[in-house]
Scaffold this motif. Structure first.
Motif, PDB file in Angstrom:
ATOM      1  N   VAL A  87       0.840  -1.204   0.000  1.00 29.73           N
ATOM      2  CA  VAL A  87       0.000   0.000   0.000  1.00 29.73           C
ATOM      3  C   VAL A  87       0.871   1.249   0.000  1.00 29.73           C
ATOM      4  N   TRP A  88       1.914   1.243   0.812  1.00 29.08           N
ATOM      5  CA  TRP A  88       2.842   2.390   0.880  1.00 29.08           C
ATOM      6  C   TRP A  88       3.493   2.632  -0.475  1.00 29.08           C
ATOM      7  N   THR A  89       3.945   1.553  -1.103  1.00 30.78           N
ATOM      8  CA  THR A  89       4.592   1.688  -2.414  1.00 30.78           C
ATOM      9  C   THR A  89       3.632   2.253  -3.450  1.00 30.78           C
ATOM     10  N   GLY A  90       2.405   1.704  -3.496  1.00 30.66           N
ATOM     11  CA  GLY A  90       1.433   2.182  -4.472  1.00 30.66           C
ATOM     12  C   GLY A  90       1.039   3.623  -4.248  1.00 30.66           C
ATOM     13  N   LEU A  94       1.701   6.754  -6.853  1.00 35.75           N
ATOM     14  CA  LEU A  94       0.603   7.561  -7.366  1.00 35.75           C
ATOM     15  C   LEU A  94       0.768   9.035  -7.011  1.00 35.75           C
ATOM     16  N   THR A  95       1.174   9.294  -5.767  1.00 36.69           N
ATOM     17  CA  THR A  95       1.375  10.677  -5.334  1.00 36.69           C
ATOM     18  C   THR A  95       2.481  11.343  -6.131  1.00 36.69           C
ATOM     19  N   PHE A  98       1.084  11.755  -9.921  1.00 34.16           N
ATOM     20  CA  PHE A  98      -0.039  12.649 -10.193  1.00 34.16           C
ATOM     21  C   PHE A  98      -0.181  13.797  -9.211  1.00 34.16           C
ATOM     22  N   GLY A  99       0.463  13.706  -8.038  1.00 34.48           N
ATOM     23  CA  GLY A  99       0.289  14.744  -7.025  1.00 34.48           C
ATOM     24  C   GLY A  99       0.683  16.116  -7.510  1.00 34.48           C
ATOM     25  N   GLY A 100       1.841  16.220  -8.166  1.00 36.53           N
ATOM     26  CA  GLY A 100       2.301  17.511  -8.661  1.00 36.53           C
ATOM     27  C   GLY A 100       1.381  18.087  -9.715  1.00 36.53           C
ATOM     28  N   GLN A 101       0.840  17.212 -10.578  1.00 40.81           N
ATOM     29  CA  GLN A 101      -0.068  17.684 -11.613  1.00 40.81           C
ATOM     30  C   GLN A 101      -1.355  18.225 -11.004  1.00 40.81           C
TER      31      GLN A 101
END
Length: 249
Positions: A87-90, A94-95, A98-101
């Motif tokens: 879960v931590w890796t996924g 993802l963050t 896509f987080g910066g976008q």
């Protein structure tokens, strides 16, 4: 940095972000396999299979003797740690991807919303050294500023400075309207190109006849043309700088 190098740098940055959770995930796998080998006395292949399918532990001990309870307890602990690491890796991947976008999009939406409600502000066309200086000094005096900039890197600098901006060409009517030219008090054509600044002044005065227009030009030969285009004030940076020096010395 060339455009072709951007994906490479981005991939390396992503790898650095996920390196720690991936390392933890691999560590859990290694510890789990080693633990099964040690507790259950099975081969590495069998231990790896137990890690993937804990139900096979029950099947194994139907025909073999050993520390069943300890192996099952260890399997539960490893399974929980494995799920947590996955879960931590996924989440990290993802963050990072896509987080910066998402943050960038939110920043642009906020910029657009605040810009639409701005009035009696200063529009600065171009965020080079001259335009940036005008923007900074205007904000120090409490004036609201909207910058029009077509260069991607320079426009990002506008947003990074928490200045309202329009990514576009000030010679276009739509971009001037997006900057609120009808509601503005002053427009400064600050691009390092006299002809472009004159074109901006000509269009701006047509869209907002009461707007005060300041035009930057490269030398005195453009001054009369700029005034005919509607400039209320013409600035020649080199001349202004020279006059300032001469006044002090």
């Amino acid at each position: 940095m060339t455009r072709s190098n951007v994906p490479i740098v981005a991939n390396r940055w992503l790898l650095r972000r996920v390196a720690r959770p991936v390392g933890t995930l691999l560590g859990v796998i290694v510890v789990g396999i080693a633990g099964f080998v040690h507790l259950g006395g099975v081969s590495t292949v069998e231990a790896a299979f137990w890690l993937l399918d804990p139900s096979s532990i029950e099947l194994y001990y139907q025909t073999a003797s050993g520390p069943v309870d300890r192996v099952k307890t260890f399997a539960i602990v490893v399974r929980v740690a494995l799920v947590g690491a996955m879960v931590w890796t996924g989440e990290t991947a993802l963050t990072a991807t896509f987080g910066g976008q998402i943050q960038e999009e939110l920043r642009r939406v906020r910029n657009q919303r605040e810009r639409a409600s701005t009035s009696d502000h200063i529009i600065i066309c171009g965020y080079g050294m001259f335009g940036r200086t005008v923007a900074e000094r205007s904000r120090e005096r409490g004036r609201e500023v909207v910058v029009i900039e077509r260069n991607d890197a320079q426009y990002n600098r506008v947003l990074d400075a928490d200045v309202l901006g329009v990514e576009g060409d000030a010679r276009r009517e739509g971009d001037l309207r997006d900057a609120g030219v009808e509601r503005a008090d002053v427009l400064v054509a600050a691009i390092d190109d006299s002809n472009v600044n004159i074109q901006i002044a000509l269009l701006a005065t047509q869209l907002a006849p009461d707007l005060t227009v300041v035009v930057r030009v490269g030398d005195e030969t453009y001054e009369s043309v700029a005034r005919h285009a509607g400039a209320d004030e013409v600035i020649i940076p080199e001349v202004a700088g020279g006059e300032l020096v001469s006044e002090q010395w």
